[in-house]
Design a protein around this motif. Structure first.
Motif, PDB file in Angstrom:
ATOM      1  N   ASN A  30       0.840  -1.189   0.000  1.00  9.58           N
ATOM      2  CA  ASN A  30       0.000   0.000   0.000  1.00  9.58           C
ATOM      3  C   ASN A  30       0.877   1.242   0.000  1.00  9.58           C
ATOM      4  O   ASN A  30       2.059   1.179   0.324  1.00  9.58           O
ATOM      5  CB  ASN A  30      -0.901   0.007   1.236  1.00  9.58           C
ATOM      6  CG  ASN A  30      -1.870  -1.148   1.237  1.00  9.58           C
ATOM      7  OD1 ASN A  30      -2.377  -1.538   0.197  1.00  9.58           O
ATOM      8  ND2 ASN A  30      -2.127  -1.708   2.399  1.00  9.58           N
ATOM      9  N   SER A  36       3.219   2.080  -4.513  1.00 11.51           N
ATOM     10  CA  SER A  36       2.412   0.881  -4.317  1.00 11.51           C
ATOM     11  C   SER A  36       2.875  -0.234  -5.248  1.00 11.51           C
ATOM     12  O   SER A  36       3.537   0.006  -6.258  1.00 11.51           O
ATOM     13  CB  SER A  36       0.938   1.194  -4.576  1.00 11.51           C
ATOM     14  OG  SER A  36       0.753   1.623  -5.915  1.00 11.51           O
ATOM     15  N   ASN A  47     -16.131   2.798  -7.918  1.00  8.42           N
ATOM     16  CA  ASN A  47     -17.089   3.008  -6.828  1.00  8.42           C
ATOM     17  C   ASN A  47     -18.176   3.963  -7.314  1.00  8.42           C
ATOM     18  O   ASN A  47     -18.086   4.511  -8.415  1.00  8.42           O
ATOM     19  CB  ASN A  47     -16.395   3.512  -5.559  1.00  8.42           C
ATOM     20  CG  ASN A  47     -16.041   4.981  -5.621  1.00  8.42           C
ATOM     21  OD1 ASN A  47     -15.715   5.514  -6.670  1.00  8.42           O
ATOM     22  ND2 ASN A  47     -16.081   5.646  -4.490  1.00  8.42           N
ATOM     23  N   TYR A  54     -11.934  -0.315  -7.445  1.00  7.69           N
ATOM     24  CA  TYR A  54     -11.437  -1.535  -6.815  1.00  7.69           C
ATOM     25  C   TYR A  54     -10.685  -2.362  -7.849  1.00  7.69           C
ATOM     26  O   TYR A  54     -11.059  -2.390  -9.019  1.00  7.69           O
ATOM     27  CB  TYR A  54     -12.595  -2.360  -6.268  1.00  7.69           C
ATOM     28  CG  TYR A  54     -13.411  -1.657  -5.228  1.00  7.69           C
ATOM     29  CD1 TYR A  54     -12.906  -1.447  -3.948  1.00  7.69           C
ATOM     30  CD2 TYR A  54     -14.692  -1.202  -5.519  1.00  7.69           C
ATOM     31  CE1 TYR A  54     -13.658  -0.796  -2.986  1.00  7.69           C
ATOM     32  CE2 TYR A  54     -15.448  -0.550  -4.558  1.00  7.69           C
ATOM     33  CZ  TYR A  54     -14.925  -0.351  -3.296  1.00  7.69           C
ATOM     34  OH  TYR A  54     -15.675   0.290  -2.354  1.00  7.69           O
ATOM     35  N   ALA A  62      -6.068 -10.428  -3.045  1.00  3.34           N
ATOM     36  CA  ALA A  62      -6.454  -9.190  -2.369  1.00  3.34           C
ATOM     37  C   ALA A  62      -7.392  -8.361  -3.232  1.00  3.34           C
ATOM     38  O   ALA A  62      -7.376  -8.458  -4.455  1.00  3.34           O
ATOM     39  CB  ALA A  62      -5.203  -8.367  -2.050  1.00  3.34           C
ATOM     40  N   ARG A  64      -7.983  -4.401  -3.805  1.00  6.34           N
ATOM     41  CA  ARG A  64      -7.282  -3.153  -3.546  1.00  6.34           C
ATOM     42  C   ARG A  64      -8.172  -1.980  -3.915  1.00  6.34           C
ATOM     43  O   ARG A  64      -8.972  -2.056  -4.844  1.00  6.34           O
ATOM     44  CB  ARG A  64      -5.997  -3.083  -4.387  1.00  6.34           C
ATOM     45  CG  ARG A  64      -5.160  -4.364  -4.400  1.00  6.34           C
ATOM     46  CD  ARG A  64      -4.461  -4.667  -3.103  1.00  6.34           C
ATOM     47  NE  ARG A  64      -3.485  -3.675  -2.718  1.00  6.34           N
ATOM     48  CZ  ARG A  64      -2.275  -3.545  -3.257  1.00  6.34           C
ATOM     49  NH1 ARG A  64      -1.880  -4.360  -4.210  1.00  6.34           N
ATOM     50  NH2 ARG A  64      -1.457  -2.592  -2.840  1.00  6.34           N
ATOM     51  N   GLN A  65      -8.025  -0.889  -3.200  1.00  8.51           N
ATOM     52  CA  GLN A  65      -8.745   0.346  -3.507  1.00  8.51           C
ATOM     53  C   GLN A  65      -7.719   1.337  -4.049  1.00  8.51           C
ATOM     54  O   GLN A  65      -6.723   1.636  -3.391  1.00  8.51           O
ATOM     55  CB  GLN A  65      -9.395   0.895  -2.242  1.00  8.51           C
ATOM     56  CG  GLN A  65     -10.192   2.158  -2.472  1.00  8.51           C
ATOM     57  CD  GLN A  65     -10.896   2.592  -1.204  1.00  8.51           C
ATOM     58  OE1 GLN A  65     -11.698   1.847  -0.657  1.00  8.51           O
ATOM     59  NE2 GLN A  65     -10.576   3.782  -0.734  1.00  8.51           N
ATOM     60  N   THR A  75      -4.843   1.235  -1.020  1.00 13.60           N
ATOM     61  CA  THR A  75      -5.035   0.474   0.208  1.00 13.60           C
ATOM     62  C   THR A  75      -5.572  -0.910  -0.128  1.00 13.60           C
ATOM     63  O   THR A  75      -6.226  -1.111  -1.153  1.00 13.60           O
ATOM     64  CB  THR A  75      -6.021   1.184   1.166  1.00 13.60           C
ATOM     65  OG1 THR A  75      -7.258   1.373   0.498  1.00 13.60           O
ATOM     66  CG2 THR A  75      -5.498   2.521   1.631  1.00 13.60           C
ATOM     67  N   THR A  76      -5.280  -1.846   0.738  1.00 12.61           N
ATOM     68  CA  THR A  76      -5.817  -3.201   0.625  1.00 12.61           C
ATOM     69  C   THR A  76      -7.034  -3.285   1.532  1.00 12.61           C
ATOM     70  O   THR A  76      -6.922  -2.988   2.720  1.00 12.61           O
ATOM     71  CB  THR A  76      -4.769  -4.242   1.039  1.00 12.61           C
ATOM     72  OG1 THR A  76      -3.625  -4.093   0.201  1.00 12.61           O
ATOM     73  CG2 THR A  76      -5.314  -5.662   0.900  1.00 12.61           C
ATOM     74  N   ILE A  77      -8.190  -3.658   0.969  1.00 13.85           N
ATOM     75  CA  ILE A  77      -9.396  -3.695   1.792  1.00 13.85           C
ATOM     76  C   ILE A  77      -9.835  -5.116   2.120  1.00 13.85           C
ATOM     77  O   ILE A  77     -10.643  -5.319   2.999  1.00 13.85           O
ATOM     78  CB  ILE A  77     -10.542  -2.894   1.161  1.00 13.85           C
ATOM     79  CG1 ILE A  77     -10.906  -3.427  -0.212  1.00 13.85           C
ATOM     80  CG2 ILE A  77     -10.161  -1.424   1.060  1.00 13.85           C
ATOM     81  CD1 ILE A  77     -12.166  -2.820  -0.787  1.00 13.85           C
ATOM     82  N   ALA A  78      -9.304  -6.085   1.401  1.00 15.56           N
ATOM     83  CA  ALA A  78      -9.615  -7.496   1.715  1.00 15.56           C
ATOM     84  C   ALA A  78      -8.510  -8.385   1.187  1.00 15.56           C
ATOM     85  O   ALA A  78      -7.817  -8.074   0.266  1.00 15.56           O
ATOM     86  CB  ALA A  78     -10.939  -7.912   1.088  1.00 15.56           C
TER      87      ALA A  78
END
Length: 78
Positions: A30, A36, A47, A54, A62, A64-65, A75-78
């Protein structure tokens, strides 16, 4: 661009194609768009308000956003 581990952008109506995010290092890191790292990004989805999208980062398992704004951070959201 799964092979170079980057997200590229194209300005519609122009011949301009450039790197939007990703250092070309294969990893899940991130940070700023330049710093990144992605591990084979393979799918994109915007979004609702158009401020980010995403990315399915398949080698890193993963989601990522990624911001549209060049000052934002990945950022990694999952």
């Amino acid at each position: 661009m799964a092979g170079p581990h980057q997200i590229w952008s194209h300005a519609i109506g122009t011949n301009e194609i450039k790197v939007h995010a990703g250092s070309a290092r294969e990893d899940v890191i991130n940070g700023s768009l330049v710093d990144s790292a992605f591990a084979q990004p393979s799918g994109l989805s915007p979004n609702a308000d158009g401020t980010f999208f995403y990315v399915a980062d398949s080698e890193g398992s993963a989601i990522r956003q990624v911001p549209i704004d060049e000052t934002g951070k990945v950022t990694t959201i999952a």
